[in-house]
Design a protein around this motif. Structure first.
Motif, PDB file in Angstrom:
ATOM      1  N   ASN A 197      25.636  35.824  44.197  1.00  0.00           N
ATOM      2  CA  ASN A 197      25.110  37.392  44.090  1.00  0.00           C
ATOM      3  C   ASN A 197      26.135  38.735  44.147  1.00  0.00           C
ATOM      4  O   ASN A 197      26.378  39.743  43.538  1.00  0.00           O
ATOM      5  CB  ASN A 197      24.189  38.116  44.199  1.00  0.00           C
ATOM      6  N   TRP A 198      27.874  38.265  44.633  1.00  0.00           N
ATOM      7  CA  TRP A 198      28.702  38.958  44.984  1.00  0.00           C
ATOM      8  C   TRP A 198      30.100  38.915  44.657  1.00  0.00           C
ATOM      9  O   TRP A 198      30.605  38.217  44.107  1.00  0.00           O
ATOM     10  CB  TRP A 198      29.194  39.370  46.468  1.00  0.00           C
ATOM     11  N   THR A 199      30.650  40.404  43.858  1.00  0.00           N
ATOM     12  CA  THR A 199      31.504  39.727  42.937  1.00  0.00           C
ATOM     13  C   THR A 199      32.692  40.287  43.610  1.00  0.00           C
ATOM     14  O   THR A 199      32.494  41.702  44.208  1.00  0.00           O
ATOM     15  CB  THR A 199      31.333  40.257  41.534  1.00  0.00           C
ATOM     16  N   VAL A 200      33.943  40.282  43.636  1.00  0.00           N
ATOM     17  CA  VAL A 200      34.939  41.851  43.709  1.00  0.00           C
ATOM     18  C   VAL A 200      36.013  41.667  42.828  1.00  0.00           C
ATOM     19  O   VAL A 200      36.557  40.375  42.146  1.00  0.00           O
ATOM     20  CB  VAL A 200      35.666  41.626  45.128  1.00  0.00           C
ATOM     21  N   GLY A 201      36.444  42.532  42.070  1.00  0.00           N
ATOM     22  CA  GLY A 201      37.711  42.745  41.599  1.00  0.00           C
ATOM     23  C   GLY A 201      38.632  43.986  41.254  1.00  0.00           C
ATOM     24  O   GLY A 201      38.392  44.807  41.643  1.00  0.00           O
ATOM     25  N   VAL A 202      39.362  43.446  40.718  1.00  0.00           N
ATOM     26  CA  VAL A 202      40.110  44.854  40.384  1.00  0.00           C
ATOM     27  C   VAL A 202      40.302  45.156  39.049  1.00  0.00           C
ATOM     28  O   VAL A 202      39.974  44.264  38.111  1.00  0.00           O
ATOM     29  CB  VAL A 202      42.182  44.455  40.681  1.00  0.00           C
ATOM     30  N   GLU A 203      40.460  46.542  38.436  1.00  0.00           N
ATOM     31  CA  GLU A 203      40.528  47.709  36.709  1.00  0.00           C
ATOM     32  C   GLU A 203      41.245  48.160  36.448  1.00  0.00           C
ATOM     33  O   GLU A 203      41.606  48.636  37.559  1.00  0.00           O
ATOM     34  CB  GLU A 203      39.007  47.554  36.634  1.00  0.00           C
ATOM     35  N   TYR A 204      42.039  47.826  35.625  1.00  0.00           N
ATOM     36  CA  TYR A 204      43.301  49.867  35.270  1.00  0.00           C
ATOM     37  C   TYR A 204      42.313  50.097  33.730  1.00  0.00           C
ATOM     38  O   TYR A 204      41.365  49.035  33.019  1.00  0.00           O
ATOM     39  CB  TYR A 204      44.136  49.123  35.030  1.00  0.00           C
ATOM     40  N   ASP A 205      42.027  51.153  34.525  1.00  0.00           N
ATOM     41  CA  ASP A 205      41.197  52.810  32.553  1.00  0.00           C
ATOM     42  C   ASP A 205      42.218  53.502  32.476  1.00  0.00           C
ATOM     43  O   ASP A 205      42.891  54.055  33.245  1.00  0.00           O
ATOM     44  CB  ASP A 205      39.941  52.941  33.015  1.00  0.00           C
TER      45      ASP A 205
END
Length: 263
Positions: A197-205
């Protein structure tokens, strides 16, 4: 006659011994069919909530609007940079490898910067801007490779801006303005499921804020700029770039779904 009798007796004895010999042979071994393999496939469906943090930069250009003619006179540009922290909540549903979602995000920010005006050189005016907060309201389309998800997003954005003018010599605030500006946003992210149930990520906006004309009011530190009195109009354009690290907790879906693979 004796030879015929002996031959008949031998034939009978041989026929009686054949079943016993067949019974002595080992039974054919029974081989059980191998069970089907079960592969665990990560399921991205469900509601999620999370936190994020990172940094950003807002590129802002100021143009002085002349009072009578409305002609624009460039004052220069600067990058307002700093850190941000916030949270997001959303819902995703998965169809085969495709993942679709809706998300709302709100962040506190401290993106600030300034430049000396090229128009008010004689008065020595410094234009300063700061983003206090921003929000994103987006839809997502992604493609999942088991527990790895790549997605793109787009939608609306809102930014809380603060503008200040400072006297270069004394450092005193000359005038000020505040606004809440709406625009659009696009982005992309890569997310990894490290637990059911856990996620980690990177994001650009990237946030598109466009141009808007803002009226400034005096801060009361100078006779020519009494508190609350109109001082000038500025057309301010801005675009914002943001990089984030995100951690989400998901519920309402299955962390993994099992797929039978027949051999």
């Amino acid at each position: 006659m004796n030879k015929i009798l002996i031959g008949a007796i031998g034939a009978v004895a041989l026929s009686l011994s054949a079943p016993a010999s067949a019974a002595d042979l080992a039974a054919r071994p029974y081989t059980k069919a191998p069970p089907p393999m079960v592969a665990a496939i990560y399921d991205w469906s469900g509601f999620y909530i999370g936190i994020n943090g990172g940094g950003g930069s807002a590129h802002k250009c100021w143009d002085f609007v002349t009072p009578v003619t409305g002609v624009l006179i460039g004052e220069g540009c600067h990058n307002a940079t700093g850190g941000t922290v916030g949270g997001q909540v959303g819902y995703r549903w998965q169809s085969a490898n495709w993942v679709f979602g809706l998300e709302g995000q709100g962040n506190w920010a401290d993106f600030s910067g300034d430049n000396v005006s090229t128009t008010f050189i004689g008065t020595g005016l410094r234009d300063r801007s700061k983003i206090n907060a921003f929000g994103l309201f987006t839809g997502q389309v992604g493609y999942a490779w088991n527990n790895v998800l790549f997605y793109v997003k787009g939608g609306g954005a809102v930014v809380s801006d603060r503008y200040r003018g400072y006297d270069v010599i004394t450092g005193l605030e000359f005038d000020r303005a505040n606004e809440t500006r709406w625009g659009g946003t696009v982005g992309a992210g890569l997310e990894f499921g490290f637990a059911p149930n856990w996620t980690v990520g990177v994001e650009y906006d990237h946030i598109f804020m466009g141009n808007r004309t803002i009226g400034f009011a005096g801060s009361g530190n100078f006779i020519v700029a009494p508190a609350g009195a109109f001082t000038r109009s500025e057309r301010i354009g801005q675009d914002v770039d943001i990089g984030l690290v995100r951690v989400n907790y998901r519920w309402g879906g299955r962390g993994h779904r099992e797929v039978l693979i027949s051999l």
